[in-house]
Design an enzyme around this catalytic site. Structure first.
Site, PDB file in Angstrom:
ATOM      1  N   LYS A   1       9.819  -1.623  14.568  1.00 23.81           N
ATOM      2  CA  LYS A   1      10.395  -1.172  13.291  1.00 23.81           C
ATOM      3  C   LYS A   1      11.423  -0.067  13.538  1.00 23.81           C
ATOM      4  O   LYS A   1      12.515  -0.084  12.992  1.00 23.81           O
ATOM      5  CB  LYS A   1       9.295  -0.588  12.390  1.00 23.81           C
TER       6      LYS A   1
ATOM      7  N   GLU B   1      10.589  -4.729   4.495  1.00 31.09           N
ATOM      8  CA  GLU B   1      10.693  -6.136   4.086  1.00 31.09           C
ATOM      9  C   GLU B   1      10.336  -6.282   2.595  1.00 31.09           C
ATOM     10  O   GLU B   1      11.044  -6.940   1.828  1.00 31.09           O
ATOM     11  CB  GLU B   1       9.719  -7.010   4.899  1.00 31.09           C
TER      12      GLU B   1
ATOM     13  N   GLU C   1      -4.386  -7.682  15.058  1.00 38.87           N
ATOM     14  CA  GLU C   1      -3.915  -6.346  14.675  1.00 38.87           C
ATOM     15  C   GLU C   1      -5.059  -5.334  14.827  1.00 38.87           C
ATOM     16  O   GLU C   1      -4.839  -4.154  15.057  1.00 38.87           O
ATOM     17  CB  GLU C   1      -3.364  -6.337  13.243  1.00 38.87           C
TER      18      GLU C   1
ATOM     19  N   LYS D   1       0.841  -1.195   0.000  1.00 38.12           N
ATOM     20  CA  LYS D   1       0.000   0.000   0.000  1.00 38.12           C
ATOM     21  C   LYS D   1       0.884   1.255   0.000  1.00 38.12           C
ATOM     22  O   LYS D   1       0.679   2.173  -0.767  1.00 38.12           O
ATOM     23  CB  LYS D   1      -0.866  -0.052   1.263  1.00 38.12           C
TER      24      LYS D   1
ATOM     25  N   GLY E   1      -4.904  -2.358   5.473  1.00 33.83           N
ATOM     26  CA  GLY E   1      -4.135  -3.486   4.934  1.00 33.83           C
ATOM     27  C   GLY E   1      -4.804  -4.830   5.152  1.00 33.83           C
ATOM     28  O   GLY E   1      -4.993  -5.612   4.217  1.00 33.83           O
ATOM     29  N   ARG E   2      -5.223  -5.104   6.399  1.00 34.84           N
ATOM     30  CA  ARG E   2      -5.761  -6.435   6.697  1.00 34.84           C
ATOM     31  C   ARG E   2      -7.187  -6.622   6.192  1.00 34.84           C
ATOM     32  O   ARG E   2      -7.778  -7.682   6.354  1.00 34.84           O
ATOM     33  CB  ARG E   2      -5.676  -6.700   8.200  1.00 34.84           C
TER      34      ARG E   2
ATOM     35  N   HIS F   1      -3.608 -33.911  17.084  1.00 30.72           N
ATOM     36  CA  HIS F   1      -2.430 -34.657  17.549  1.00 30.72           C
ATOM     37  C   HIS F   1      -1.358 -33.708  18.038  1.00 30.72           C
ATOM     38  O   HIS F   1      -0.175 -34.073  18.078  1.00 30.72           O
ATOM     39  CB  HIS F   1      -1.915 -35.552  16.424  1.00 30.72           C
TER      40      HIS F   1
HETATM   41  O1  F6P Z   1       2.043  -4.537   9.987  1.00 29.71           O
HETATM   42  C1  F6P Z   1       1.705  -3.217   9.735  1.00 29.71           C
HETATM   43  C2  F6P Z   1       1.173  -3.008   8.371  1.00 29.71           C
HETATM   44  O2  F6P Z   1       0.929  -1.656   8.191  1.00 29.71           O
HETATM   45  C3  F6P Z   1      -0.088  -3.828   8.079  1.00 29.71           C
HETATM   46  O3  F6P Z   1      -1.232  -3.284   8.591  1.00 29.71           O
HETATM   47  C4  F6P Z   1      -0.032  -3.887   6.596  1.00 29.71           C
HETATM   48  O4  F6P Z   1      -0.912  -4.831   6.134  1.00 29.71           O
HETATM   49  C5  F6P Z   1       1.422  -4.219   6.387  1.00 29.71           C
HETATM   50  O5  F6P Z   1       2.090  -3.445   7.369  1.00 29.71           O
HETATM   51  C6  F6P Z   1       1.991  -3.969   5.013  1.00 29.71           C
HETATM   52  O6  F6P Z   1       1.950  -2.618   4.639  1.00 29.71           O
HETATM   53  P1  F6P Z   1       2.143  -2.173   3.135  1.00 29.71           P
HETATM   54  O7  F6P Z   1       1.049  -2.752   2.328  1.00 29.71           O
HETATM   55  O8  F6P Z   1       2.115  -0.682   3.139  1.00 29.71           O
HETATM   56  O9  F6P Z   1       3.478  -2.697   2.653  1.00 29.71           O
END
Ligand code: F6P
Length: 546
Positions: free
Chosen positions: A509, A210, A350, A204, A264-265, A381
């Site tokens: 972070k 990452e 979250e 987003k 995001g979620r 199990h």
């Molecule tokens: O973990 C925090 C967060 O902002 C989530 O809510 C989101 O889904 C994720 O990082 C990834 O963010 P982006 O889509 O901006 O890379």
């Protein structure tokens, strides 16, 4: 108003004490109609919540408390685009991604126009990838799609592509890279050929460390074999940050964005769902959205006593805030649903893993339970021992699709028998008399029976819900996930928290950035900067990696 301040709160408290002398099994024995009173159906989903320590009085008080908290108005506010994500001053409109409405306004602008424009472009792009019109730089069709994203830009598509595998095109394989651990991308790339691979950089913000680190490694891999020009042919992006995606080398027409009113979620219903759209095609993707939209309409218009997501939340509130439950297990009896527990962990924790209320005050009651899970029968199990005989009572959600996509001999009936048996075992338990009877039948001597007896007793009285789903289809999956979204929202209303921000992910972070610098810098006196544990860990890591 705060949850503890409403009139029904004390009634619920008192009633929970009254019910503590009863068991769920007693409630079944007292009422032959218990199942029909405490289960609801919608479409192909049956929701059975009768195996909870809940009676008609408790249910009535819970419904009243939802009314006293103005839940109806709060639901309408969300659907109407009121900025209920108050800390980030944002509307919460993932439901707009699946609506049939022609107009929803945010800041005076009709967002449906934007959604339609993006959908048109995204649907065409996905169709072109599916049928080979979209080609790699050397004119070969795409055989592998790699989604690079994390959190909400990863878990939704991962879960849904796996869940709907029976509907997937056989011509394309899907891969998901999320972790900054180099193993994730390296192991994925080992299996692929640059000429036939398309990367979706799903972020987003287009700044998540990452994702950007993985995207850069993927870019180097493409450029090394196919040259700089290949970036435009082998990358597309799902992002609201068009400028950064263009700077990365992605063609503007292959960037699909969404508004800040989609968290995001909650985002897999729009462009973040691109891997799913490519996997199952336009028609099935629309069925997936339709399932969620039907759940939205149900949530918005159905009286609380018949409203499945509202009841899911009420039962959860009852267990967490009145019966002292602190965890919830998600137990899908279907291998294709193996990522559902992982997906719901982010959605639920979250969203509601918070302790400051909407007025900026610490809450004085428990909020989100810990969520974990595994597919049946594997979980049986492993951690089910604790579900049956641990010191804590865990709420269990059993998800049981009745018809399998792989009907084979007696597999499906065995699977279903196990799932249903677990709900019965958790509720009924096994009494002392039953254990003695069983051990006697095994001809064990009395002293041996006396020794074993306490270990073999199951106290029972452990709560569970069961979702009986005719079959996992795009529609039923969409419906089920939307039910969980709305349940999460409703819990947030009860706990008076903002379910749509996630400040809790920030501190780690921030600190990681500082530690990274110190890991990469030549020696300096870390003890002046950190506590002795953190400083020593950094020093030792540096030493080993020298
Ligand atoms: O973990 C925090 C967060 O902002 C989530 O809510 C989101 O889904 C994720 O990082 C990834 O963010 P982006 O889509 O901006 O890379």
């Amino acid at each position: 108003m705060n949850f503890e301040e409403i009139q029904s709160y004390n009634q619920l408290k008192k009633h929970s004490i009254f019910l503590s002398d009863t068991t769920i099994y007693d409630l079944f024995k007292q009422d032959k109609d218990r199942f029909s009173k405490f289960s609801r159906s919608f479409g192909d989903i049956l929701f059975d919540f009768s195996k909870n320590l809940i009676d008609e009085k408790a249910f009535e008080f819970l419904i009243k408390s939802a009314e006293q908290l103005n839940l109806k108005e709060k639901i309408e506010d969300m659907f109407d685009g009121v900025k209920i994500n108050s800390t980030e001053r944002r509307a919460v409109l993932h439901t707009a991604l699946r609506t049939q409405k022609q107009s929803i306004k945010v800041d005076g602008k009709n967002i449906i126009d934007d959604i339609k424009t993006t959908n048109k472009a995204m649907f065409t792009f996905a169709e072109n990838v599916r049928n080979g019109v979209f080609k790699g730089i050397n004119g070969t069709r795409i055989l592998d799609v790699v989604n690079i994203g994390i959190g909400g830009s990863y878990l939704g598509p991962l879960m849904a592509v796996e869940a709907l595998k029976p509907y997937k095109t056989p011509l394309i394989n899907f891969h998901f890279v999320s972790n900054v651990d180099g193993t994730d991308i390296k192991e994925t790339l080992k299996k692929l050929s640059p000429e036939t691979t398309l990367f979706i950089v799903a972020s987003k913000t287009f700044t998540t460390d990452e994702t950007m680190t993985n995207a850069q490694t993927a870019k180097d891999w493409i450029v090394k074999t196919l040259g700089e020009k290949a970036i435009g042919y082998h990358f597309c992006a799902v992002s609201s940050n068009v400028d950064l995606a263009v700077k990365f080398g992605i063609e503007k027409e292959n960037i699909f964005g969404f508004g800040d009113y989609v968290g995001g979620r909650y985002s897999m219903w729009g462009p973040i769902g691109l891997p799913l759209l490519i996997a199952i095609g336009r028609e099935k993707f629309i069925e997936f959205l339709d399932g969620a939209r039907k759940a939205d309409e149900h949530f918005l218009t159905t009286p609380f006593e018949k409203n499945i997501p509202v009841i899911m939340a009420l039962v959860s509130i009852w267990n967490v805030n009145f019966l002292n439950t602190t965890a919830q297990a998600i137990l899908p009896y279907d291998n294709y649903l193996k990522y559902v527990p992982l997906y719901l962990q982010q959605l639920v924790m979250e969203s509601n893993g918070k302790s400051i209320d909407r007025n900026g005050r610490p809450v004085s009651y428990k909020t989100c339970p810990t969520v974990f899970g595994e597919v049946g029968t594997n979980g049986q199990h492993s951690f089910y021992q604790l579900l049956h005989q641990g010191t804590e009572k865990i709420m269990c959600d059993f998800i049981l699709p009745v018809i399998s996509h792989n009907e084979t001999g007696s597999h499906q009936e065995k699977l279903l028998a196990n799932g249903i048996a677990q709900t019965e075992a958790l509720m009924k338990g096994k009494t002392q008399d039953e254990v003695i009877y069983e051990l006697k039948a095994q001809k064990l001597p009395d002293n041996e029976i006396a020794k074993l007896l306490p270990y073999k007793i199951f106290t029972g009285n452990r709560p569970s819900n069961t979702f009986l789903i005719k079959e996992i289809t795009p529609e039923t999956l969409g419906m089920l996930i939307a039910f969980y979204e709305h349940k999460t929202f409703t819990e947030g209303v009860f706990w008076n928290i903002n379910s749509f921000d996630q400040f809790g992910v920030e501190l780690g972070k921030q600190l990681a950035k500082r530690i990274l610098k110190d890991l990469q810098n030549p020696s300096m006196d870390l003890l002046n900067e950190y506590d002795s544990s953190t400083a020593s860990l950094i020093e030792i890591v540096k030493d080993i990696r020298k």
